[in-house]
Scaffold this motif. Structure first.
Motif, PDB file in Angstrom:
ATOM      1  N   LEU A  31       0.955  -1.112  -0.117  1.00 46.02           N
ATOM      2  CA  LEU A  31      -0.027   0.059  -0.083  1.00 46.02           C
ATOM      3  C   LEU A  31       0.761   1.571  -0.019  1.00 46.02           C
ATOM      4  CD1 LEU A  31      -2.599  -1.186   2.639  1.00 46.02           C
ATOM      5  CD2 LEU A  31      -2.911  -0.580   0.169  1.00 46.02           C
ATOM      6  N   LEU A  32       1.882   1.146   0.708  1.00 48.35           N
ATOM      7  CA  LEU A  32       2.924   2.503   0.850  1.00 48.35           C
ATOM      8  C   LEU A  32       3.551   2.392  -0.356  1.00 48.35           C
ATOM      9  CD1 LEU A  32       4.177   1.960   4.431  1.00 48.35           C
ATOM     10  CD2 LEU A  32       2.738   3.745   3.609  1.00 48.35           C
ATOM     11  N   ARG A  33       3.676   1.456  -1.111  1.00 50.85           N
ATOM     12  CA  ARG A  33       4.494   1.733  -2.415  1.00 50.85           C
ATOM     13  C   ARG A  33       3.527   2.482  -3.572  1.00 50.85           C
ATOM     14  NH1 ARG A  33       7.448  -3.840  -4.343  1.00 50.85           N
ATOM     15  NH2 ARG A  33       7.871  -2.541  -6.086  1.00 50.85           N
ATOM     16  N   ALA A  34       2.275   2.079  -3.253  1.00 48.96           N
ATOM     17  CA  ALA A  34       1.440   2.739  -4.201  1.00 48.96           C
ATOM     18  C   ALA A  34       0.720   4.035  -3.565  1.00 48.96           C
ATOM     19  CB  ALA A  34      -0.065   1.968  -4.151  1.00 48.96           C
ATOM     20  N   GLY A  35       1.593   4.673  -2.747  1.00 47.95           N
ATOM     21  CA  GLY A  35       1.337   6.128  -2.172  1.00 47.95           C
ATOM     22  C   GLY A  35       0.340   6.115  -1.419  1.00 47.95           C
ATOM     23  N   ALA A  36      -0.406   5.183  -0.645  1.00 52.96           N
ATOM     24  CA  ALA A  36      -1.532   5.365   0.073  1.00 52.96           C
ATOM     25  C   ALA A  36      -1.165   5.860   1.726  1.00 52.96           C
ATOM     26  CB  ALA A  36      -2.259   3.818   0.393  1.00 52.96           C
ATOM     27  N   LYS A  37      -2.214   6.788   2.274  1.00 52.84           N
ATOM     28  CA  LYS A  37      -1.861   7.019   3.281  1.00 52.84           C
ATOM     29  C   LYS A  37      -2.517   5.987   4.520  1.00 52.84           C
ATOM     30  CE  LYS A  37      -3.070  11.672   4.155  1.00 52.84           C
ATOM     31  NZ  LYS A  37      -3.963  12.738   4.207  1.00 52.84           N
ATOM     32  N   VAL A  38      -1.544   5.326   5.086  1.00 48.79           N
ATOM     33  CA  VAL A  38      -2.181   4.309   6.000  1.00 48.79           C
ATOM     34  C   VAL A  38      -1.918   4.514   7.289  1.00 48.79           C
ATOM     35  CG1 VAL A  38      -1.414   1.772   6.537  1.00 48.79           C
ATOM     36  CG2 VAL A  38      -0.845   2.383   4.168  1.00 48.79           C
ATOM     37  N   ILE A  57       5.757   7.532   8.403  1.00 48.37           N
ATOM     38  CA  ILE A  57       5.511   7.222   7.247  1.00 48.37           C
ATOM     39  C   ILE A  57       4.007   6.317   7.108  1.00 48.37           C
ATOM     40  CG2 ILE A  57       5.976   5.323   5.322  1.00 48.37           C
ATOM     41  CD1 ILE A  57       8.902   5.399   6.264  1.00 48.37           C
ATOM     42  N   LEU A  58       3.639   5.982   8.515  1.00 47.25           N
ATOM     43  CA  LEU A  58       2.287   5.675   8.573  1.00 47.25           C
ATOM     44  C   LEU A  58       1.629   6.221   9.921  1.00 47.25           C
ATOM     45  CD1 LEU A  58       2.178   2.935  10.633  1.00 47.25           C
ATOM     46  CD2 LEU A  58       2.725   1.792   8.763  1.00 47.25           C
ATOM     47  N   LEU A  59       0.377   6.011  10.165  1.00 43.85           N
ATOM     48  CA  LEU A  59      -0.011   6.616  11.454  1.00 43.85           C
ATOM     49  C   LEU A  59      -0.283   5.249  12.300  1.00 43.85           C
ATOM     50  CD1 LEU A  59      -1.236   8.543  13.652  1.00 43.85           C
ATOM     51  CD2 LEU A  59      -3.619   8.413  12.143  1.00 43.85           C
TER      52      LEU A  59
END
Length: 311
Positions: A31-38, A57-59
């Motif tokens: 998901l992070l590689r796809a630019g999502a706000k996780v 990088i994530l919450l």
């Protein structure tokens, strides 16, 4: 086809992941590689996720999942080892019309994730709809072994020329055929530098060929796997596919997806279709039955290339 294949734009979109174990790690990395706000909800998380949270990088919400947490997300993943909790997340998401995936629990999934091959802009997805993960892993390994490593470079180069090529070649047909010559060059798989691609690009551009039509005649049988390799390449280059009612769909389906397809009724009908294609300077793929002996058909074929199906 059980699932409709689609690539979602998750860049800067909020995604919720419930659970923080090994499974969550794999999904979150993707998901992070796809630019999502996780956002991750779990009282404990894997050390890898802890580091990502510390680096902002994530919450990470260090808590047990509560239904009121499910707000403003475009996608939800339930990755815990508690089926009851996962199903509650699923039910909450469905009530709010949010796409949800309960990992390894297909009846509770709005979508599934395929096995991915990534080469920069190039992404290839392979899936069996969850039926045979080992088979998909085997197919992915086969594809990885035959795909050139410079695909990302080629994709970036092609993207950089999308506008400039229009000033060189006016029509879509000319541009398509130019790129076919470019990417089919024997040098293309060995180039690992953009400047070398530029040299090849300019060389092919300066030797532009007149847009002309062609015909390729291919015999069909009952086993599509008996088609020669050469025929597959030519089928992908064809802009028009002509076939009789007796031709199995599997043969036609291997042709270029954006090619026109038309079923001919008899030799006279085929002749009229070929005449029009010649007038339009189209590249045509014509399927005929194995060992066709019609005199009219042979006259129509003339000296054109005929590819026979393997015995």
């Amino acid at each position: 086809m059980r699932y409709f294949p689609i690539f979602l734009d998750l860049n800067n979109k909020p995604v919720l992941v419930v659970g923080g174990g090994d499974v969550a790690c794999r999904k979150i990395d993707m998901l992070l590689r796809a630019g999502a706000k996780v956002t991750v909800v779990s009282p404990k998380v894997h050390s890898h996720l802890q580091t990502l949270a510390q680096d902002e990088i994530l919450l990470w919400i260090k808590s047990f999942y509560q239904s009121d947490m499910l707000t403003d997300y475009v996608q939800v993943w339930a990755t815990t080892d508690n089926p009851e909790l996962n199903h509650r997340v699923h039910d909450d998401a469905k009530q709010k019309n949010i796409m949800v995936n309960v990992v390894d629990d297909k009846p509770y999934c709005d979508f599934i994730t395929p096995s991915m091959i990534n080469r920069g802009r190039i992404q290839i997805a392979v899936s069996s709809g969850g039926a045979s993960p080992v088979l998909i892993r085997y197919l992915r390994e086969k594809l990885e072994s035959i795909l050139p490593q410079n695909l990302a470079l080629l994709a970036d180069f092609g993207a950089s020329k999308r506008n400039s090529i229009k000033s060189e070649l006016a029509s879509v047909d000319e541009r398509r055929k130019f790129w076919e010559r470019f990417f089919s060059s024997s040098k293309i798989t060995t180039i690992d530098d953009r400047s070398e691609l530029e040299v090849l690009y300019q060389s092919i551009l300066s030797n532009t060929e007149e847009v002309t039509g062609s015909q390729i005649w291919i015999e069909f049988g009952q086993d599509v796997e008996m088609l020669p390799i050469k025929s597959l390449r030519l089928m992908q280059e064809s802009e028009l596919v002509l076939y009789p009612a007796s031709c199995p769909f599997e043969f036609v389906d291997l042709c270029r997806r954006d090619a026109e397809r038309e079923q001919f009724q008899d030799t006279n009908h085929l002749a009229s279709l070929i005449k029009q294609a010649q007038s339009d300077k189209q590249r045509v793929c014509i399927f005929i039955e194995k060992d066709s002996t019609s005199i009219e058909l042979k006259l129509l074929m003339g000296n054109q290339l005929l590819i026979k199906i393997a015995e």
